[in-house]
Every structure is written in structure tokens, then in C-alpha cells.
Write a protein that holds these residues in place. Structure first.
Motif, short mmCIF file in Angstrom:
data_model
loop_
_atom_site.label_atom_id
_atom_site.label_comp_id
_atom_site.label_asym_id
_atom_site.label_seq_id
_atom_site.Cartn_x
_atom_site.Cartn_y
_atom_site.Cartn_z
N PRO A 8 -8.28 -22.77 12.24
CA PRO A 8 -9.08 -22.89 12.84
C PRO A 8 -9.81 -24.01 11.60
O PRO A 8 -9.57 -23.09 10.70
N VAL A 40 -14.15 -26.10 16.54
CA VAL A 40 -14.74 -25.17 17.73
C VAL A 40 -16.26 -26.10 17.31
O VAL A 40 -16.68 -25.72 16.47
N SER A 112 -12.26 -19.26 3.55
CA SER A 112 -12.82 -18.39 3.36
C SER A 112 -13.44 -18.83 2.70
O SER A 112 -12.93 -18.56 1.77
N HIS A 113 -14.42 -18.47 2.36
CA HIS A 113 -15.59 -18.50 1.09
C HIS A 113 -15.24 -17.42 0.52
O HIS A 113 -15.37 -16.31 1.29
N SER A 124 -18.19 -12.63 9.16
CA SER A 124 -17.97 -14.15 9.18
C SER A 124 -17.62 -14.45 9.91
O SER A 124 -16.57 -13.17 10.84
N ASN A 125 -16.99 -15.86 10.00
CA ASN A 125 -15.62 -15.99 11.16
C ASN A 125 -14.51 -15.32 10.87
O ASN A 125 -13.67 -15.08 11.77
P1 ADP Z 1 -16.90 -17.11 5.83
O1 ADP Z 1 -15.53 -16.17 6.54
O2 ADP Z 1 -15.88 -17.55 4.54
O3 ADP Z 1 -18.34 -16.34 5.47
P2 ADP Z 1 -17.24 -19.11 7.58
O4 ADP Z 1 -16.65 -17.77 8.21
O5 ADP Z 1 -17.32 -20.01 8.13
O6 ADP Z 1 -16.46 -18.26 6.38
O7 ADP Z 1 -15.72 -19.71 7.64
C1 ADP Z 1 -14.61 -19.74 7.56
C2 ADP Z 1 -13.22 -20.40 8.10
O8 ADP Z 1 -13.54 -20.42 9.79
C3 ADP Z 1 -13.10 -21.43 8.25
O9 ADP Z 1 -12.15 -21.87 7.38
C4 ADP Z 1 -12.64 -21.96 9.31
O10 ADP Z 1 -11.31 -21.77 9.44
C5 ADP Z 1 -12.92 -21.08 10.43
N1 ADP Z 1 -14.33 -22.04 10.80
C6 ADP Z 1 -15.61 -21.88 10.68
N2 ADP Z 1 -16.37 -22.48 11.28
C7 ADP Z 1 -15.23 -23.33 11.80
C8 ADP Z 1 -15.22 -24.74 13.70
N3 ADP Z 1 -16.49 -24.94 13.92
N4 ADP Z 1 -14.91 -24.59 14.64
C9 ADP Z 1 -13.18 -23.57 13.41
N5 ADP Z 1 -12.66 -23.68 13.13
C10 ADP Z 1 -13.97 -23.05 11.63
#
Ligand code: ADP
Length: 142
Positions: A8, A40, A112-113, A124-125
């Protein structure tokens, strides 16, 4: 070992995605597996619908498809082993999990950050995908 890898990608943060893509490419090579890139898009909120062009969603989807096609080309593996998909939905992690099931992914590779207090409390995602995916998940950190 991994035959179907889902990656993703947040197209607004491609620097974050690069190490995840590189990792997926390297893992796919050992088993001649396939890679699916996924972006997405958020649904346009109903409240905003009258302020954006009628074909706003179509344009957004086209831009994402074009951007993913460029990323796929730059990866440099055989075109038959890499594909891309744009999904639209209100929850990014839900769409990631749906796509993983649709392609029967055996691995999801995502960046992931670094964990912060914000995500510690809100999730988080990456966190949701790790928790709910039915396949293995590799979270690549910088
Ligand atoms: P973290 O997990 O560090 O809090 P996020 O949850 O925002 O950061 O995003 C981490 C990962 O989620 C990204 O590297 C990507 O794999 C996925 N991601 C975030 N936004 C999208 C998007 N719009 N479409 C697809 N994947 C996404």
C-alpha cells in the motif's frame, strides 16, 4: 517464499514508500512472486460534492493510476510481476485488508512513521493492518 505481496502506498509521501517497495521487490525475487501496488483514495464527503467538479472522483482516480504506473515502471521488475490498483473508501486500512484478501496476498509490506504518542493513542493504518490482516505483515521503518 512469498508469492503475492501487497504494497500500500501513500502517494503524498512517496519517500516513505521507497524502502517498502525495495523490500517487497527483494522478497518477491526469491520466489518469483508478484507485487500489487495499492493506493486508497478517500471518498469525497457528500457535503463537499457541490463544490468540486462532477468528474472529481474520476480525475483523482486517473491521477492515482498514472502515478502508480510510474512507480511500477521505476521498480524495474518484469511488468508481468507487478500490477497496481486504486481503491476508494472511507478507511484506508479497511481497503488495504480488502485488497489483501482479493489478491490472496501472503504478505503486506508497508512503511510506517516512527510510533508517536498520537498514533499510540489513535492507532494508525500500519497498526490496524498488523492487527487484522490474515496474512503476514512486514512494517518497514526508516
Ligand atoms: P503510521 O502507521 O506511521 O501512523 P500511516 O498509518 O499514515 O502512518 O501510514 C503508514 C502506511 O499506510 C503507509 O506507508 C502506506 O503503506 C499506508 N497508507 C497510508 N495512506 C495510504 C493511502 N492513501 N493509500 C494506500 N496506503 C496508504
Amino acid at each position: 517464499m512469498f508469492k503475492s505481496i501487497l504494497v500500500p502506498i501513500d502517494l503524498s509521501d512517496t519517500d516513505l514508500a521507497k524502502p517498502a517497495i525495495a523490500t517487497a521487490v527483494s522478497l518477491s525475487q526469491t520466489s518469483n512472486g508478484t507485487i500489487r501496488l495499492l493506493n486508497v483514495l478517500h471518498m469525497t464527503p457528500v457535503m463537499l460534492a457541490e463544490y468540486v467538479p462532477a468528474d472529481f472522483d474520476v480525475q483523482q482516480r486517473q491521477s492515482s493510476e498514472d502515478a502508480l504506473a510510474i512507480v511500477a515502471r521505476e521498480v524495474g521488475i518484469e511488468p508481468s510481476r507487478i500490477s497496481s490498483m486504486v481503491r476508494q473508501g472511507s478507511s484506508i486500512y479497511h481497503e488495504i485488508l480488502e485488497e489483501a484478501q482479493a489478491i490472496e496476498a501472503d504478505l503486506i509490506v508497508m512503511a510506517s512513521h516512527r510510533p508517536a504518542m498520537k498514533t499510540y493513542f489513535l492507532g494508525s493504518n500500519a497498526g490496524h493492518v498488523v492487527r487484522y490482516a490474515r496474512c503476514s505483515v512486514l512494517v518497514v521503518r526508516h
